[in-house]
Design an enzyme around this catalytic site. Structure first.
Site: not given
Length: 774
Positions: A360, A363, A365, A682, A725
């Protein structure tokens, strides 16, 4: 003038001196000057004082910027212009000394001195010395007019025949380009000889300048004539050489040939250059074709034939550079180091895979590409591919087109001045195609290690070796042409967690913000809790770009406060005063439910910007077994609810439910934040738990969260995004998290700090889940 005036309105003049006996027009635009004209017309019998400003460009108080001696004049005519300004005609009468200037009601007035300083003509004053000065003025004036051409012969004759010396001097002073201060001195001089000498001095200066200008013009003209003559002779020489059939060994062509021979270019390139040079010799230098050939040869010569940067082969140094420049992302750095190690171990000419960093925005890159360049000692070049639609951007334009040039690949190689730079292809997933071709197809040759040793640019028309270049690509997603993606080795960069963002802010972002805004550590301090609040409540991103902007914003406001109050002392950014710098909270995060409730379960979701708590609500109503679900649920999540119903029916006897329990009640399942689309399997165990809670009327623990897909047999399957999570659960105040047993291996990627503060319970089946939640 019969009237005796002690006070008159004043018009301050800019860059002009008006003398007595002169009649001329004036444009009046300033408010005070327009008011002065009105007052002169209404109350002072059209009399007005015309006095020059000492500094015409000054915007300060005009009253303090006016000479004390001006010309008393009479307004002969007034015309109003469309823009509100006035055009007046004034007639100079006498010069007067001003005792005091005053600004009253938007108009400047002059209190005139009683001392009489008028220029009265007295023939007895004209002695031999004055006559000699006036004759010198006349001679100099004639020279001035001859050189400048400012005055016609008729006007010159009239001017020379002026009998009154004062008027003669004033008229000549008017046509000179002399400084205003010197013209004012001529007005102020009371002795006629001094007045004449001042004018003569000004005339001499003007003549000296005009004569110098004339010399410069003559010099330039002779140089132009010389250049034209040389050009004509050179063209004749070329024509003679052509007739004789002999080669014209021009210095430029000779120099180009020497450079071609000295450059370590390929055999194909050398032959092409010499062929083009032969064509260049036969062309006229001024023709457009010669410029095209010359540019082509210069482009090939500017390529870094045989020039390489010395590649560093110290893997420990590379590791130190990556660790210093980037926090976390251990797996990514490990993979990059493996890639570099293989390149060091193998022959430098060995074909290496092309790395593609996917993740994304924000970050790191692009900065990783820069770090690799620093670690290896390669030159760094970057090509932004976002929005590139034309194949010619990659391969260049053919020389048949006007203004053709090489593609960006060759241009960047020329810029790097080495054969082996690190070439960053930024945003490779943003390439698109149109009628001009497909740039991604052109990149296939560039990024294929088997083919890029013979890369052919349309402009160069020769093969150029790109195999020594280290290509690194970046992308936000894997939405890349399949053939192009097949040539890339994908390295995924996930978003940063809160803990990682805090560390990055402390080590990199805050020091950078202090430097950018001229602050030091002794002037401002960010507390850890304040940094965490910025991350949680003012940014919602996978990277840290917005976080950097927010920290910069705090620093800018701190700089302003320090400048306004230098005695303020050190600024401390805390949880309590953060809103003073960034305003109210822009985002919120999920927190655990206040108390256990029937049918309310806390699930866990993964998003592109991190993990989130997902509240799932189920409500039972008397009915006929209808099921309704709301909350912008996707197809996969709807199917997950259907599967959960089947699971609940299969285990109903364990909870002493009647066989037809599901036929007597309608069920409504809702996932809050209905405007946000949600999908994925999930939440299966959370859906099942909510249904069991509703049918059995048992409240679900509010300090427990869960994630996992459920099968029809009641088995719990693995999920993704476990790290994010678990962080969301910790942030929301959850104590225990139920995860699929298959995901236990993924706990190795989770920070110890998170694992120590959460009770992680692996589960294999829905029965194990239900044993923990009630």
């Amino acid at each position: 003038m019969s009237e005796v005036l002690n006070v008159v309105p004043v018009i301050p003049l800019r860059d002009v001196v008006i003398y007595p006996s002169m009649t001329l027009p004036l444009n009046v635009g300033r408010k005070k000057s327009i008011e002065a004209v009105k007052q002169a017309s209404n109350s002072y019998n059209n009399y007005i004082l015309l006095a020059t400003q000492k500094n015409g460009s000054s915007s300060g108080d005009v009253v303090d910027n006016i000479y004390d001696i001006g010309t008393l004049a009479k307004v002969v005519q007034i015309m109003k212009l469309p823009d509100g300004s006035l055009k007046i005609i004034v007639e100079g009468i006498a010069k007067r000394l001003v005792a005091k200037y005053e600004s009253i009601d938007g108009c400047i007035y002059a209190n005139l001195d009683s001392l009489h300083i008028d220029d009265n003509y007295d023939p007895s004053q004209i002695d031999k010395e004055l006559k000699a000065i006036l004759l010198s003025i006349t001679d100099s004036l004639k020279k001035f007019v001859d050189i400048s051409g400012k005055v016609s012969k008729e006007s010159l004759a009239t001017l020379i025949n002026t009998e009154e010396p004062h008027k003669f001097i004033y008229e000549i002073s008017t046509i000179l380009n002399t400084e205003i201060a010197k013209k004012q001195k001529i007005l102020e001089a009371t002795d006629i000889k001094n007045k004449a000498l001042l004018l003569l001095s000004c005339l001499y200066e003007e003549l000296e300048i005009l004569e110098l200008e004339a010399k410069i013009k003559d010099r330039v003209k002779s140089q132009v004539d010389k250049n034209q003559r040389e050009y004509y002779l050179n063209e004749q020489v070329k024509a003679i050489y052509k007739e004789l059939g002999e080669a014209d060994e021009e210095s430029e062509v000779t120099a180009l040939k020497s450079r071609i021979e000295a450059t370590k270019m390929s055999k194909e390139a050398k032959e092409k250059c010499l062929k083009e040079l032969k064509k260049l010799k036969a062309m006229p230098p001024s023709s457009s074709e010669s410029a095209v050939s010359r540019n082509y040869i210069e482009t090939i010569l500017s390529l870094p034939w045989g020039k390489k940067a010395k590649v560093k082969k110290d893997i420990n140094l590379a590791e130190k550079v990556l660790e210093k420049d980037h926090y976390g992302i251990k797996k990514v750095k490990e993979r990059i180091l493996e890639h570099l190690a293989v390149q060091i171990k193998r022959d430098t000419n060995a074909k290496a895979p092309i790395l593609c960093l996917v993740g994304p925005p924000g970050v790191g890159k692009t900065s990783i590409g820069q770090s690799i360049a620093r670690a290896t000692g390669r030159e760094y070049v970057r090509m932004a591919l976002g929005g590139v639609r034309d194949e010619s951007e990659i391969r260049g334009h053919r020389r048949t087109y006007i203004g053709s040039m090489p593609g960006q690949i060759i241009q960047k190689i020329i810029k790097s001045k080495t054969e082996n730079p690190l070439f960053l292809l930024d945003e490779i997933d943003k390439i698109s195609s149109d009628f001009r071709g497909d740039p991604s197809a052109a990149l296939l040759e560039v990024l294929d290690p088997e083919q890029n040793s013979t890369f052919n640019d349309h402009y160069l028309e020769i093969d150029y070796d790109l195999s020594k270049v280290m290509f690194v690509a970046t992308a936000n997603s894997l939405d890349i042409d399949p053939a192009l993606r097949d040539r890339l080795e994908i390295i995924h960069l996930s978003g940063y967690t809160e803990i990682e963002k805090q560390a990055i802010a402390k080590q990199y972002l805050v020091p950078k913000a202090l430097e950018n805004n001229g602050l030091t550590k002794n002037e401002i301090n960010f507390t850890p809790k304040a940094t965490l609040d910025i991350i949680r409540y003012y940014t919602r991103e996978a990277g840290v770009r917005n976080l950097q902007q927010k920290i910069d914003g705090v620093c800018r406001k701190a700089v302003k406060n320090l400048l306004k109050d230098p005695e303020h002392g050190k600024v401390s950014i805390t949880q309590n005063n953060l809103e003073d710098y960034l305003g109210v909270h822009q985002f919120d995060y999920g927190i655990k439910n206040a108390k256990p409730k029937v049918g309310q379960v806390t699930g866990l979701a993964w998003t592109s910007v991190g993990g989130e708590l997902l509240t799932i609500e189920a409500l039972a109503m008397p009915g006929k077994g209808k099921v309704k679900y709301t909350g912008s649920l996707g197809d996969v999540m709807k199917e997950s609810i259907d599967a959960a119903f089947s699971v609940v029916r299969s285990i109903s006897k364990d909870y002493k439910l009647e066989d037809d329990f599901y036929e007597k009640k309608d069920i409504h399942i809702h996932v809050p934040e209905g405007a946000t689309p949600k999908d994925g399997p999930s939440a299966g165990i959370a859906m099942t738990t909510a249904l069991v809670s509703v049918y059995t009327n048992k409240p679900v623990r509010n300090d427990i969260a869960m994630t996992g897909e459920v099968t029809l047999r009641g088995d719990v399957l693995a999920i993704g995004g476990l790290k994010e999570k678990l962080l969301a659960a910790l942030r929301g105040g959850i104590k225990e998290v139920l995860i699929p047993k298959q995901n236990v291996k993924n706990l190795a990627d989770v920070d110890k700090e998170i694992l120590e503060k959460l009770e992680i319970t692996p589960v294999n089946s829905i029965k194990e889940v239900l044993e923990r939640v009630f």
